[in-house]
Design a protein around this motif. Sequence first.
Motif, mmCIF file in Angstrom:
data_model
loop_
_atom_site.group_PDB
_atom_site.id
_atom_site.type_symbol
_atom_site.label_atom_id
_atom_site.label_comp_id
_atom_site.label_asym_id
_atom_site.label_seq_id
_atom_site.Cartn_x
_atom_site.Cartn_y
_atom_site.Cartn_z
ATOM 1 N N PRO A 50 0.818 -1.293 -0.144
ATOM 2 C CA PRO A 50 -0.024 -0.060 0.094
ATOM 3 C C PRO A 50 0.914 1.430 0.043
ATOM 4 C CG PRO A 50 -0.796 -1.542 1.782
ATOM 5 C CD PRO A 50 0.484 -1.939 1.162
ATOM 6 N N MET A 51 0.191 2.453 -0.470
ATOM 7 C CA MET A 51 1.037 3.603 -0.489
ATOM 8 C C MET A 51 1.416 4.141 0.770
ATOM 9 S SD MET A 51 -2.373 6.018 -0.889
ATOM 10 C CE MET A 51 -1.481 7.646 -0.494
ATOM 11 N N ILE A 52 1.127 3.611 1.706
ATOM 12 C CA ILE A 52 1.526 3.970 2.973
ATOM 13 C C ILE A 52 3.015 3.616 3.288
ATOM 14 C CG2 ILE A 52 -0.581 3.959 4.613
ATOM 15 C CD1 ILE A 52 0.122 1.154 5.353
ATOM 16 N N TRP A 53 3.699 3.083 2.477
ATOM 17 C CA TRP A 53 4.982 2.464 2.787
ATOM 18 C C TRP A 53 5.971 3.396 1.766
ATOM 19 C CZ3 TRP A 53 7.520 -0.710 5.925
ATOM 20 C CH2 TRP A 53 6.527 -1.308 6.826
ATOM 21 N N SER A 54 5.168 4.477 1.005
ATOM 22 C CA SER A 54 6.068 5.240 0.087
ATOM 23 C C SER A 54 7.328 5.847 0.489
ATOM 24 C CB SER A 54 4.936 6.185 -0.837
ATOM 25 O OG SER A 54 4.527 7.001 0.027
ATOM 26 N N ALA A 55 7.194 6.464 1.789
ATOM 27 C CA ALA A 55 8.440 7.217 2.310
ATOM 28 C C ALA A 55 8.139 7.171 3.872
ATOM 29 C CB ALA A 55 7.959 8.557 1.747
ATOM 30 N N ARG A 56 8.496 5.895 4.421
ATOM 31 C CA ARG A 56 7.992 5.833 5.836
ATOM 32 C C ARG A 56 8.788 6.608 6.825
ATOM 33 N NH1 ARG A 56 10.443 0.019 8.023
ATOM 34 N NH2 ARG A 56 9.118 -0.727 6.075
ATOM 35 N N VAL A 70 2.053 1.327 16.305
ATOM 36 C CA VAL A 70 2.944 0.889 15.464
ATOM 37 C C VAL A 70 2.228 0.229 14.312
ATOM 38 C CG1 VAL A 70 4.637 -0.986 15.560
ATOM 39 C CG2 VAL A 70 4.190 0.468 17.602
ATOM 40 N N LEU A 71 2.666 0.743 13.159
ATOM 41 C CA LEU A 71 2.245 0.101 11.579
ATOM 42 C C LEU A 71 3.243 -0.679 11.054
ATOM 43 C CD1 LEU A 71 0.037 0.412 9.527
ATOM 44 C CD2 LEU A 71 0.975 2.236 8.616
ATOM 45 N N ASP A 72 3.022 -2.015 11.004
ATOM 46 C CA ASP A 72 3.831 -2.947 10.321
ATOM 47 C C ASP A 72 5.385 -2.659 10.862
ATOM 48 O OD1 ASP A 72 2.219 -4.423 8.959
ATOM 49 O OD2 ASP A 72 2.595 -3.645 7.065
ATOM 50 N N GLY A 73 5.262 -2.512 12.075
ATOM 51 C CA GLY A 73 6.830 -2.409 12.938
ATOM 52 C C GLY A 73 7.267 -1.241 12.850
ATOM 53 N N VAL A 74 6.695 -0.178 12.385
ATOM 54 C CA VAL A 74 6.955 1.363 12.346
ATOM 55 C C VAL A 74 6.361 2.014 13.622
ATOM 56 C CG1 VAL A 74 7.268 3.828 11.108
ATOM 57 C CG2 VAL A 74 7.180 1.461 9.810
ATOM 58 N N ASN A 75 7.228 2.283 14.465
ATOM 59 C CA ASN A 75 6.666 2.946 15.727
ATOM 60 C C ASN A 75 6.360 4.567 15.352
ATOM 61 O OD1 ASN A 75 6.581 4.338 18.470
ATOM 62 N ND2 ASN A 75 7.295 2.490 19.243
ATOM 63 N N VAL A 100 -5.531 -5.424 8.988
ATOM 64 C CA VAL A 100 -6.184 -4.592 7.694
ATOM 65 C C VAL A 100 -5.728 -5.203 6.329
ATOM 66 C CG1 VAL A 100 -6.718 -2.379 6.566
ATOM 67 C CG2 VAL A 100 -6.110 -2.584 9.135
ATOM 68 N N SER A 101 -6.656 -5.744 5.855
ATOM 69 C CA SER A 101 -6.574 -6.689 4.478
ATOM 70 C C SER A 101 -7.268 -6.091 3.360
ATOM 71 C CB SER A 101 -6.798 -8.188 4.647
ATOM 72 O OG SER A 101 -6.277 -8.762 5.616
ATOM 73 N N GLY A 102 -6.830 -5.827 2.320
ATOM 74 C CA GLY A 102 -7.153 -5.150 1.198
ATOM 75 C C GLY A 102 -6.553 -5.886 -0.146
ATOM 76 N N PRO A 103 -7.061 -5.392 -1.317
ATOM 77 C CA PRO A 103 -6.691 -5.498 -2.541
ATOM 78 C C PRO A 103 -4.929 -5.710 -2.690
ATOM 79 C CG PRO A 103 -8.391 -4.446 -2.655
ATOM 80 C CD PRO A 103 -7.788 -4.134 -1.630
ATOM 81 N N GLU A 104 -4.346 -4.827 -2.183
ATOM 82 C CA GLU A 104 -2.727 -4.705 -2.235
ATOM 83 C C GLU A 104 -2.161 -5.610 -1.149
ATOM 84 O OE1 GLU A 104 -2.201 -0.506 -2.775
ATOM 85 O OE2 GLU A 104 -2.750 -0.754 -4.709
ATOM 86 N N GLY A 105 -2.748 -6.272 -0.238
ATOM 87 C CA GLY A 105 -1.934 -6.753 0.694
ATOM 88 C C GLY A 105 -2.501 -6.663 2.164
ATOM 89 N N SER A 106 -1.952 -6.858 3.123
ATOM 90 C CA SER A 106 -2.327 -6.612 4.499
ATOM 91 C C SER A 106 -1.563 -5.762 5.333
ATOM 92 C CB SER A 106 -2.889 -8.116 5.146
ATOM 93 O OG SER A 106 -1.561 -8.797 5.149
ATOM 94 N N ASN A 107 -1.819 -5.303 6.272
ATOM 95 C CA ASN A 107 -0.995 -4.548 7.379
ATOM 96 C C ASN A 107 -1.671 -4.951 8.765
ATOM 97 O OD1 ASN A 107 -1.489 -2.695 4.948
ATOM 98 N ND2 ASN A 107 0.448 -2.432 5.732
ATOM 99 N N LEU A 108 -0.532 -5.118 9.563
ATOM 100 C CA LEU A 108 -0.716 -5.135 11.067
ATOM 101 C C LEU A 108 -0.728 -3.924 11.858
ATOM 102 C CD1 LEU A 108 0.758 -8.652 12.147
ATOM 103 C CD2 LEU A 108 -1.676 -8.057 11.741
ATOM 104 N N VAL A 109 -1.734 -3.586 12.434
ATOM 105 C CA VAL A 109 -1.583 -2.354 13.367
ATOM 106 C C VAL A 109 -1.876 -2.448 14.952
ATOM 107 C CG1 VAL A 109 -2.739 0.212 13.638
ATOM 108 C CG2 VAL A 109 -2.767 -0.824 11.264
ATOM 109 N N VAL A 110 -0.927 -2.105 15.652
ATOM 110 C CA VAL A 110 -0.878 -2.357 16.840
ATOM 111 C C VAL A 110 -1.109 -1.004 17.771
ATOM 112 C CG1 VAL A 110 0.543 -3.317 19.009
ATOM 113 C CG2 VAL A 110 0.854 -4.199 16.410
ATOM 114 N N TYR A 111 -2.160 -1.217 18.457
ATOM 115 C CA TYR A 111 -2.439 0.090 19.162
ATOM 116 C C TYR A 111 -1.985 -0.163 20.788
ATOM 117 C CZ TYR A 111 -5.952 1.778 16.040
ATOM 118 O OH TYR A 111 -6.376 2.301 14.728
ATOM 119 N N SER A 112 -1.048 0.675 21.165
ATOM 120 C CA SER A 112 -0.556 0.795 22.569
ATOM 121 C C SER A 112 -1.711 1.763 23.516
ATOM 122 C CB SER A 112 0.708 1.357 22.913
ATOM 123 O OG SER A 112 1.732 0.462 22.127
#
Length: 222
Positions: free
Chosen positions: A6-12, A184-189, A157-169
Amino acid sequence: MKKNRPMIWSARHSLVSAMAAMLLVVSQWAAAEQKPASAALDKEGPEYVVQTVTDQLLSLAKDDTAELKKDPEAFYGKVESLLEPSVSFDFIAKNVMGPTYWEQANEKQQEQFVATFKRSLVETLVKGMASNVDLDIQLVSEQSQVLKNKASIVQKVSGPEGSNLVVYSLGKGKSGSWKVLNVVLDGVNLGKTFRSQFAQGVKDNKGDLQAAIEGWSAQTKG
């Protein structure tokens, strides 16, 4: 390896991209067709808090987005009021500044940054609320952890382009209510990403804390 992430990974490593990533995922939850919160969830538990915010955003996205064009400030106020009971903006903003800069700041500067930080998050969320993406949202209870006063709630969160794990603290304050403290979004704090960006802002302004505070909103809108 995942293809077409997904586009969320374009410039982490960019604050703007990281913030947009978190809030775009949330806004997409609001736009997606979702199931109501399970009756089996503890209504005072952290999983229920996460699910309830999702459902409320869904309702807002469906019923009130037309108001954004007519009266943006009123719409921002609704989103802020919706998030306020479940997101500890004060705690997050304090940690984004970091203990050193928070202690250096006077009371007025602290209050200014909390308000600026909160509004920047709300405005970024609102910008993404028009996105309509078919996503499957599932609580991953077996990976979630709930202790006495803190919890980590995992959603897939699963969609046409893959899935992501979102962890809420989340943390439970003196009031006994659970509030979101970090994401934390797919390991990005994202909390740590924001803190690094604020520290860089102070450095770029040659140690001028006030300039860094005032520049925060402009950076997140860039």
